[in-house]
Design a protein around this motif. Structure first.
Motif, mmCIF file in Angstrom:
data_model
loop_
_atom_site.group_PDB
_atom_site.id
_atom_site.type_symbol
_atom_site.label_atom_id
_atom_site.label_comp_id
_atom_site.label_asym_id
_atom_site.label_seq_id
_atom_site.Cartn_x
_atom_site.Cartn_y
_atom_site.Cartn_z
ATOM 1 N N LEU A 154 -0.294 3.367 7.950
ATOM 2 C CA LEU A 154 0.823 2.860 7.140
ATOM 3 C C LEU A 154 0.314 2.066 5.941
ATOM 4 O O LEU A 154 0.840 2.214 4.818
ATOM 5 C CB LEU A 154 1.758 2.011 7.991
ATOM 6 C CG LEU A 154 2.540 2.773 9.072
ATOM 7 C CD1 LEU A 154 3.344 1.805 9.934
ATOM 8 C CD2 LEU A 154 3.456 3.826 8.446
ATOM 9 N N LEU A 155 -0.694 1.250 6.162
ATOM 10 C CA LEU A 155 -1.261 0.493 5.034
ATOM 11 C C LEU A 155 -1.909 1.424 4.020
ATOM 12 O O LEU A 155 -1.781 1.218 2.800
ATOM 13 C CB LEU A 155 -2.283 -0.529 5.545
ATOM 14 C CG LEU A 155 -1.702 -1.754 6.246
ATOM 15 C CD1 LEU A 155 -2.819 -2.608 6.824
ATOM 16 C CD2 LEU A 155 -0.854 -2.570 5.273
ATOM 17 N N GLY A 156 -2.605 2.452 4.517
ATOM 18 C CA GLY A 156 -3.210 3.427 3.607
ATOM 19 C C GLY A 156 -2.159 4.161 2.797
ATOM 20 O O GLY A 156 -2.316 4.375 1.589
ATOM 21 N N GLY A 157 -1.066 4.540 3.478
ATOM 22 C CA GLY A 157 0.027 5.215 2.777
ATOM 23 C C GLY A 157 0.682 4.304 1.759
ATOM 24 O O GLY A 157 1.011 4.731 0.637
ATOM 25 N N ALA A 158 0.870 3.040 2.144
ATOM 26 C CA ALA A 158 1.479 2.080 1.216
ATOM 27 C C ALA A 158 0.580 1.859 0.006
ATOM 28 O O ALA A 158 1.050 1.771 -1.138
ATOM 29 C CB ALA A 158 1.740 0.757 1.936
ATOM 30 N N THR A 159 -0.721 1.805 0.261
ATOM 31 C CA THR A 159 -1.672 1.632 -0.847
ATOM 32 C C THR A 159 -1.631 2.843 -1.776
ATOM 33 O O THR A 159 -1.625 2.702 -3.011
ATOM 34 C CB THR A 159 -3.095 1.433 -0.289
ATOM 35 O OG1 THR A 159 -3.100 0.298 0.560
ATOM 36 C CG2 THR A 159 -4.113 1.257 -1.405
ATOM 37 N N GLN A 160 -1.586 4.022 -1.180
ATOM 38 C CA GLN A 160 -1.530 5.251 -1.977
ATOM 39 C C GLN A 160 -0.227 5.288 -2.795
ATOM 40 O O GLN A 160 -0.220 5.644 -3.970
ATOM 41 C CB GLN A 160 -1.632 6.464 -1.055
ATOM 42 C CG GLN A 160 -1.804 7.770 -1.778
ATOM 43 C CD GLN A 160 -1.973 8.927 -0.801
ATOM 44 O OE1 GLN A 160 -1.780 8.783 0.396
ATOM 45 N NE2 GLN A 160 -2.327 10.085 -1.329
ATOM 46 N N TYR A 161 0.869 4.911 -2.150
ATOM 47 C CA TYR A 161 2.173 4.889 -2.824
ATOM 48 C C TYR A 161 2.162 3.877 -3.973
ATOM 49 O O TYR A 161 2.618 4.169 -5.082
ATOM 50 C CB TYR A 161 3.270 4.557 -1.808
ATOM 51 C CG TYR A 161 4.651 4.569 -2.399
ATOM 52 C CD1 TYR A 161 5.319 5.772 -2.617
ATOM 53 C CD2 TYR A 161 5.304 3.382 -2.726
ATOM 54 C CE1 TYR A 161 6.596 5.790 -3.154
ATOM 55 C CE2 TYR A 161 6.569 3.383 -3.271
ATOM 56 C CZ TYR A 161 7.214 4.592 -3.471
ATOM 57 O OH TYR A 161 8.478 4.608 -4.007
ATOM 58 N N ALA A 162 1.621 2.707 -3.707
ATOM 59 C CA ALA A 162 1.557 1.670 -4.748
ATOM 60 C C ALA A 162 0.682 2.140 -5.910
ATOM 61 O O ALA A 162 1.005 1.896 -7.085
ATOM 62 C CB ALA A 162 1.016 0.365 -4.161
ATOM 63 N N GLY A 163 -0.428 2.806 -5.591
ATOM 64 C CA GLY A 163 -1.297 3.330 -6.644
ATOM 65 C C GLY A 163 -0.585 4.370 -7.485
ATOM 66 O O GLY A 163 -0.718 4.407 -8.725
ATOM 67 N N PHE A 164 0.180 5.239 -6.816
ATOM 68 C CA PHE A 164 0.944 6.257 -7.547
ATOM 69 C C PHE A 164 1.968 5.604 -8.462
ATOM 70 O O PHE A 164 2.119 5.980 -9.641
ATOM 71 C CB PHE A 164 1.612 7.216 -6.565
ATOM 72 C CG PHE A 164 2.447 8.246 -7.233
ATOM 73 C CD1 PHE A 164 1.844 9.350 -7.832
ATOM 74 C CD2 PHE A 164 3.833 8.118 -7.305
ATOM 75 C CE1 PHE A 164 2.633 10.296 -8.483
ATOM 76 C CE2 PHE A 164 4.602 9.067 -7.940
ATOM 77 C CZ PHE A 164 4.003 10.160 -8.524
ATOM 78 N N LYS A 165 2.691 4.608 -7.937
ATOM 79 C CA LYS A 165 3.715 3.914 -8.747
ATOM 80 C C LYS A 165 3.065 3.194 -9.932
ATOM 81 O O LYS A 165 3.625 3.179 -11.029
ATOM 82 C CB LYS A 165 4.474 2.890 -7.879
ATOM 83 C CG LYS A 165 5.474 3.526 -6.943
ATOM 84 C CD LYS A 165 6.571 4.127 -7.750
ATOM 85 C CE LYS A 165 7.757 4.464 -6.871
ATOM 86 N NZ LYS A 165 8.855 5.005 -7.600
ATOM 87 N N ALA A 166 1.882 2.618 -9.689
ATOM 88 C CA ALA A 166 1.190 1.914 -10.770
ATOM 89 C C ALA A 166 0.790 2.887 -11.874
ATOM 90 O O ALA A 166 0.862 2.574 -13.062
ATOM 91 C CB ALA A 166 -0.039 1.176 -10.226
ATOM 92 N N LYS A 167 0.345 4.092 -11.477
ATOM 93 C CA LYS A 167 -0.015 5.099 -12.481
ATOM 94 C C LYS A 167 1.194 5.494 -13.313
ATOM 95 O O LYS A 167 1.081 5.724 -14.529
ATOM 96 C CB LYS A 167 -0.564 6.356 -11.794
ATOM 97 C CG LYS A 167 -2.009 6.340 -11.528
ATOM 98 C CD LYS A 167 -2.411 7.709 -11.022
ATOM 99 C CE LYS A 167 -3.829 7.745 -10.584
ATOM 100 N NZ LYS A 167 -4.210 9.046 -10.057
ATOM 101 N N LEU A 168 2.332 5.606 -12.625
ATOM 102 C CA LEU A 168 3.553 5.982 -13.374
ATOM 103 C C LEU A 168 3.938 4.914 -14.390
ATOM 104 O O LEU A 168 4.369 5.223 -15.498
ATOM 105 C CB LEU A 168 4.711 6.220 -12.412
ATOM 106 C CG LEU A 168 4.663 7.505 -11.587
ATOM 107 C CD1 LEU A 168 5.872 7.586 -10.666
ATOM 108 C CD2 LEU A 168 4.640 8.727 -12.506
ATOM 109 N N ARG A 169 3.785 3.663 -13.987
ATOM 110 C CA ARG A 169 4.147 2.573 -14.916
ATOM 111 C C ARG A 169 3.166 2.472 -16.067
ATOM 112 O O ARG A 169 3.538 2.162 -17.178
ATOM 113 C CB ARG A 169 4.181 1.235 -14.167
ATOM 114 C CG ARG A 169 5.492 0.976 -13.484
ATOM 115 C CD ARG A 169 5.444 -0.357 -12.849
ATOM 116 N NE ARG A 169 4.559 -0.136 -11.671
ATOM 117 C CZ ARG A 169 4.634 -0.763 -10.532
ATOM 118 N NH1 ARG A 169 5.445 -1.732 -10.380
ATOM 119 N NH2 ARG A 169 3.864 -0.464 -9.551
ATOM 120 N N ASN A 170 1.901 2.681 -15.758
ATOM 121 C CA ASN A 170 0.872 2.525 -16.801
ATOM 122 C C ASN A 170 0.663 3.784 -17.611
ATOM 123 O O ASN A 170 0.020 3.758 -18.650
ATOM 124 C CB ASN A 170 -0.468 2.117 -16.179
ATOM 125 C CG ASN A 170 -0.372 0.754 -15.522
ATOM 126 O OD1 ASN A 170 0.441 -0.051 -15.911
ATOM 127 N ND2 ASN A 170 -1.211 0.530 -14.536
#
Length: 171
Positions: A154-170
């Motif tokens: 779950l933490l790995g998935g959350a990290t991956q999700y957060a990384g994806f969202k960060a890429k979208l914002r940046n």
């Protein structure tokens, strides 16, 4: 490749599936270990009953051997006494003593065999108890390890999700 709108859903879905699979594996391992603990407990009880039975059978064998010895000494004594032989001295006494000695040796051998059989079964009882305790501990550990694996996923998935969202914002 999938579109940016589908990626977060896939990350969440794959994380959930992986976590569910890990938890299912942990539950299965725990149940299997609990089953092995139950089997070990049943085997322990059977060995304990077997040891009790071996003692009872040994006592019966001892009684029968005692009767056999008496059935050998009695006729020897009666024959010698019927022929006016003094059974308390000389070769007559040695014959009777020899028969009794052989009987005591047979009784000692029987007792040792019974002792060894019971000891072997007691060792099996202790081994099954250890196996039961080990399996019970494994059942608990399986769930604990499963919880950590699920948490890590779950933490790995959350990290991956957060990384994806960060890429979208940046990006």
């Amino acid at each position: 490749m999938c579109g940016p709108a589908l990626a977060p859903a896939l990350i969440v879905a794959s994380t959930a599936m992986a976590a569910a699979g890990q938890w299912q594996g942990a539950v299965y391992a725990s149940r299997t270990a609990r089953y092995r603990a139950q089997v070990a407990e049943q085997n322990k009880q059977l060995e304990r009953e077997g040891a009790i039975d071996a003692i009872r059978q040994g006592q019966d064998q001892q009684r029968q051997l005692g009767r056999d010895i008496a059935s050998r000494v009695g006729p020897q004594t009666a024959r010698m006494a019927a022929n006016n032989v003094d059974i308390t001295t000389g070769s007559a006494a040695r014959v009777i003593e020899g028969t009794q000695l052989i009987g005591r040796e047979d009784m000692a051998a029987l007792n040792e065999n019974i002792r060894r059989q019971v000891k072997s079964q007691q060792i099996n009882v202790w081994n099954y108890e250890s196996e039961k305790r080990s399996a019970a501990a494994e059942a608990k550990q399986s769930k604990t390890a499963g919880m950590f694996a699920v948490g890590t996923t779950l933490l790995g998935g959350a990290t991956q999700y957060a990384g994806f969202k960060a890429k979208l914002r940046n990006g």
